[in-house]
Motif scaffolding. Structure first.
Motif, PDB file in Angstrom:
ATOM      1  N   ASP A  95       0.876  -1.181   0.000  1.00  0.00           N
ATOM      2  CA  ASP A  95       0.000   0.000   0.000  1.00  0.00           C
ATOM      3  C   ASP A  95       0.906   1.221   0.000  1.00  0.00           C
ATOM      4  O   ASP A  95       2.091   1.125  -0.350  1.00  0.00           O
ATOM      5  N   TRP A 374      -5.196  -9.927   5.307  1.00  0.00           N
ATOM      6  CA  TRP A 374      -5.101  -8.537   4.835  1.00  0.00           C
ATOM      7  C   TRP A 374      -4.237  -8.478   3.569  1.00  0.00           C
ATOM      8  O   TRP A 374      -4.615  -7.857   2.572  1.00  0.00           O
ATOM      9  N   LYS A 378      -6.612  -7.415   0.557  1.00  0.00           N
ATOM     10  CA  LYS A 378      -6.459  -5.988   0.224  1.00  0.00           C
ATOM     11  C   LYS A 378      -5.339  -5.738  -0.781  1.00  0.00           C
ATOM     12  O   LYS A 378      -5.352  -4.750  -1.503  1.00  0.00           O
ATOM     13  N   CYS A 379      -4.328  -6.625  -0.815  1.00  0.00           N
ATOM     14  CA  CYS A 379      -3.149  -6.327  -1.650  1.00  0.00           C
ATOM     15  C   CYS A 379      -2.868  -7.413  -2.679  1.00  0.00           C
ATOM     16  O   CYS A 379      -1.906  -7.296  -3.453  1.00  0.00           O
TER      17      CYS A 379
END
Ligand SMILES: Cc1ncc(COP(=O)(O)O)c(C=O)c1O
Ligand SMILES: N[C@@H](CCOP(=O)(O)O)C(=O)O
Length: 468
Positions: A95, A374, A378-379
């Motif tokens: 991120d 996560w 998310k990534c």
């Protein structure tokens, strides 16, 4: 470069000597007599180098007197030529602030290959005219074992005895070690913990009955050459993120404290390291030591991050030595006390020195699985549980505003997720496939001896099996 022991009573050695010696004869660990320094201009000039070129540039001061710059470059090109990624240790952005440094592109899928591929070649080079083989004795909680065996199998002038805690490494990790059929490889499953195995290995270095008849060497991070090679990837990552003109922080899944100590070395050499985050699992002796000054051995817990199931953390001694102003006599007394009581209280100077650079966080299994989810959800990244411990710590530190939002935080991705398929499945429901380069581990026969965690039994077994 000359190398001195943390306990001050062992001979000063050159790079070749320190590579072949492993643990110092006074029970201490070798360190360079002083830290080589790179100026900001010298670091800037490293931009754009290939990984082997960078490795040769960063390590040159450490091998001075034992290897020429050209020889070192040739060895680095050979060591890293077999990695499956052109960048050797690629950086992946998660991120705006978090990055992963993938250290698992070597033959055995863990960060250990980065150092051990080179160490195997250094052994070969320094043992060219040896009269008897080097007998390498090591302890592993899963990854050092396969990386070292891969680096040494079939080599002339070296034989390896690798101890692992029975039933406490993943099946893939065990098979990576025990399916290697080379005659110079000996695997021993010990009925105990990694700490039991590591303690026996260290004791063997001081056992005259063994050292009088065998030349003993180390592949664990007690061997300085291991740490030296690991310093390079801190430079590689930081250069890509703007060093020397921008600071970078690192979060390191930690057990024996070798990997994160290599980050400390990079900082001593001039790399602008903002902070080193020590990430532990339930075996949190390091988190307690760094936060509270309490380095006391607790029970060894089996976790979903088996390679970090370590209590007595070899390289912490190197940091304690640095943090007490390199007072070998005081350190030797402190380590003697630790040897008899299993407990050590850091003094005020050590606590202050360490707090200036290191933070520490502990991850529960739930934290670890949540970090894996996560990264995936998310990534789009599948990560192994050890990496997830590091990522949990990295995110905890940034959420607590411990690290300024402008500073990138790099988590060291220390193993390929396929080494730990059960944890990956549990976290994100995915079967992590083994890369083709490891071959079909399940089609090969396993070879290992099972012995109790009894020093004399293990020592006598090695003594009887070793070629002289
Ligand atoms: C996958 C993995 N992550 C992290 C660690 C911890 O590294 P260190 O022992 O250098 O602290 C290990 C074992 O050393 C490991 O195998
Ligand atoms: N986690 C390690 C334990 C040994 O650590 P080392 O860095 O001192 O070799 C492993 O996987 O074997």
């Amino acid at each position: 470069m000359r190398y001195v022991s943390t306990r001050g009573q062992a001979p000063v050695l050159d790079f070749e000597g320190v590579t072949l010696t492993g643990l110092a004869s006074d029970g201490g660990l070798y360190l360079p007599e002083s830290w080589p320094q790179f100026s900001a201009d010298e670091i800037r000039a490293m931009r754009g180098l290939s990984y082997p070129q960078l490795a040769a540039r960063v390590m040159a001061p450490f091998v001075d007197g034992s290897l020429s710059p050209d020889d070192l470059l040739t060895l680095c090109e050979k060591a890293y030529g077999g990695f499956d990624h052109a960048a050797t240790t690629p950086l992946v952005q998660l991120d705006g602030q978090h990055w992963l440094l993938e250290l698992f592109h070597g033959p055995t899928l863990a960060f250990k290959d980065v150092a051990l591929q080179l160490l195997g070649l250094l052994f070969e080079r320094f043992l060219e005219s040896a009269e008897r083989p080097l007998t390498i004795i090591g302890a592993t909680s899963g990854d050092t074992g396969s990386a070292a065996i891969h680096a040494v199998a079939g080599r002339d002038n070296a034989q390896i005895f690798m101890l692992h805690p029975e039933g406490r490494v993943s099946e893939i990790q065990r098979r990576q070690m025990t399916t290697i059929s080379a005659a110079n490889v000996h695997n021993i499953a010990i009925g105990g913990s990694f700490d039991d195995a590591q303690a026996m290995v260290k004791r063997m270095f001081a056992d005259r009955a063994l050292t009088d008849t065998l030349d003993i060497g180390a592949v664990n991070s007690i061997n300085w050459a291991r740490l030296m090679a690991q310093v390079v990837y801190y430079f590689a990552a930081a250069l890509q993120l703007g060093a020397p003109d921008r600071k970078v922080a690192f979060s390191v899944p930690t057990g024996n404290f070798g990997d994160v100590f290599a980050g400390y070395v990079a900082a001593q050499m001039g790399l602008p390291v903002e902070r080193l985050i020590v990430a532990t699992n339930k075996n949190d002796i390091l988190a307690r030591a760094i936060r509270d000054g309490d380095y006391s051995v607790g029970e060894s817990h089996a976790t979903i991050t088996p390679s970090m199931d370590i209590q007595v953390s070899s390289n912490f001694e190197r940091l304690l030595f640095e943090a007490n102003g390199r007072d070998a006599e005081a350190l030797a007394a402190q380590m003697d006390g630790f040897g008899s009581s299993n407990s050590l209280a850091l003094d005020a100077a050590q606590r202050e020195g360490i707090a200036a650079m290191f933070s520490a966080y502990r991850a529960t299994p739930e934290d670890t699985l949540a970090a894996m989810r996560w990264a995936h959800d998310k990534c789009g990244e599948v990560i192994d549980p050890h990496t997830a411990v590091g990522l949990h710590a990295a995110c905890t530190a940034t959420m607590a505003d411990e690290i300024d939002a402008s500073i990138p935080v790099v988590t060291l991705a220390t193993a390929h997720p396929a080494k730990f398929p059960d944890a990956v499945k549990q976290a994100i429901g995915i079967e992590a496939d083994l890369p083709a380069r490891v071959g079909d581990l399940f089609a090969l026969e396993e070879r290992f001896e099972t012995l109790p965690a009894d020093y004399d039994t293990v020592r006598d077994y090695i003594s009887a099996k070793a070629t002289r």
